[in-house]
Design a protein around this motif. Structure first.
Motif, mmCIF file in Angstrom:
data_model
loop_
_atom_site.group_PDB
_atom_site.id
_atom_site.type_symbol
_atom_site.label_atom_id
_atom_site.label_comp_id
_atom_site.label_asym_id
_atom_site.label_seq_id
_atom_site.Cartn_x
_atom_site.Cartn_y
_atom_site.Cartn_z
ATOM 1 N N GLU A 105 0.831 -1.216 0.000
ATOM 2 C CA GLU A 105 0.000 0.000 0.000
ATOM 3 C C GLU A 105 0.864 1.263 0.000
ATOM 4 N N PHE A 106 1.986 1.200 -0.722
ATOM 5 C CA PHE A 106 2.945 2.303 -0.739
ATOM 6 C C PHE A 106 2.673 3.258 -1.883
ATOM 7 N N SER A 107 2.807 4.530 -1.580
ATOM 8 C CA SER A 107 2.821 5.566 -2.609
ATOM 9 C C SER A 107 3.606 6.751 -2.076
ATOM 10 N N GLU A 108 4.105 7.537 -2.994
ATOM 11 C CA GLU A 108 4.731 8.813 -2.638
ATOM 12 C C GLU A 108 4.315 9.830 -3.685
ATOM 13 N N TRP A 109 4.245 11.086 -3.252
ATOM 14 C CA TRP A 109 3.735 12.124 -4.138
ATOM 15 C C TRP A 109 4.376 13.454 -3.771
ATOM 16 N N GLY A 139 11.703 19.952 -4.797
ATOM 17 C CA GLY A 139 10.346 19.716 -4.324
ATOM 18 C C GLY A 139 10.265 18.963 -3.020
ATOM 19 N N GLU A 140 9.152 19.173 -2.350
ATOM 20 C CA GLU A 140 8.834 18.437 -1.126
ATOM 21 C C GLU A 140 7.927 17.280 -1.506
ATOM 22 N N TYR A 141 8.015 16.177 -0.774
ATOM 23 C CA TYR A 141 7.158 15.044 -1.060
ATOM 24 C C TYR A 141 6.736 14.358 0.229
ATOM 25 N N ARG A 142 5.686 13.568 0.108
ATOM 26 C CA ARG A 142 5.170 12.745 1.207
ATOM 27 C C ARG A 142 5.128 11.317 0.713
ATOM 28 N N LYS A 143 5.122 10.387 1.656
ATOM 29 C CA LYS A 143 5.003 8.976 1.318
ATOM 30 C C LYS A 143 4.271 8.274 2.441
ATOM 31 N N SER A 144 3.618 7.158 2.087
ATOM 32 C CA SER A 144 2.942 6.363 3.108
ATOM 33 C C SER A 144 2.825 4.930 2.613
ATOM 34 N N GLY A 145 2.648 4.037 3.560
ATOM 35 C CA GLY A 145 2.491 2.632 3.238
ATOM 36 C C GLY A 145 2.433 1.815 4.510
ATOM 37 N N ILE A 146 2.568 0.521 4.347
ATOM 38 C CA ILE A 146 2.608 -0.402 5.477
ATOM 39 C C ILE A 146 3.908 -1.188 5.340
ATOM 40 N N LEU A 147 4.834 -0.957 6.263
ATOM 41 C CA LEU A 147 6.150 -1.589 6.239
ATOM 42 C C LEU A 147 6.229 -2.613 7.356
ATOM 43 N N ASP A 148 6.483 -3.853 6.983
ATOM 44 C CA ASP A 148 6.570 -4.948 7.961
ATOM 45 C C ASP A 148 5.345 -4.982 8.871
ATOM 46 N N GLY A 149 4.173 -4.732 8.279
ATOM 47 C CA GLY A 149 2.917 -4.813 9.009
ATOM 48 C C GLY A 149 2.537 -3.575 9.785
ATOM 49 N N GLU A 150 3.378 -2.547 9.774
ATOM 50 C CA GLU A 150 3.115 -1.313 10.525
ATOM 51 C C GLU A 150 2.907 -0.134 9.582
ATOM 52 N N PRO A 151 1.794 0.601 9.744
ATOM 53 C CA PRO A 151 1.589 1.790 8.918
ATOM 54 C C PRO A 151 2.684 2.826 9.177
#
Length: 132
Positions: free
Chosen positions: A70-74, A91-103
């Protein structure tokens, strides 16, 4: 038109890592977006200089073997300067996902150097700094 093309290349770059909803990330796209011999640099704390292949392969593993889902960066903001056939984007960016079961969520700064090639705008180099 150059700014629009650079915006599109940048969006394609960020989208290459997306694996949300079971989507397979298209990391081979990086080879098309970055000129041969392009340089990729991660700043501290583990300063590392990568070739394109050195950059892609560990990311391919983490993004396709189930460790990072569930990873994305923008990009959240940017400023781009274009002079003739060269351009620089900060530019500045954000990212999110679930790494090793942890958001997780994070962000940082990327700088991308572009050149206009016979195939259009391509990335010559990029560097990034992740906020601690």
């Amino acid at each position: 038109m150059s700014k629009t093309e650079i915006d599109m290349v940048t969006a394609e770059f960020f989208d290459a890592f997306d694996n949300r909803g079971g989507k397979t990330p298209d990391l081979d796209r990086i080879r098309r977006l970055v000129v041969p011999g392009g340089v990729i640099v991660m700043t501290g704390p583990d300063f590392t200089v990568y070739t394109v292949d050195e950059f892609i392969e560990p990311r391919r593993r983490v993004l396709t073997e189930g460790r990072l889902v569930e990873f994305s960066e923008w990009e959240t903001s940017e400023r781009t300067e274009i002079v003739g056939d060269i351009a620089s984007r900060f530019g500045e960016y954000r990212k999110s996902g679930i790494l090793d079961g942890e958001p997780f969520e994070g962000g940082g700064t990327k700088t991308i150097q572009f050149v206009r090639s016979p195939e259009g705008w391509r990335i010559a180099a990029f560097s990034w700094y992740d906020q601690p």
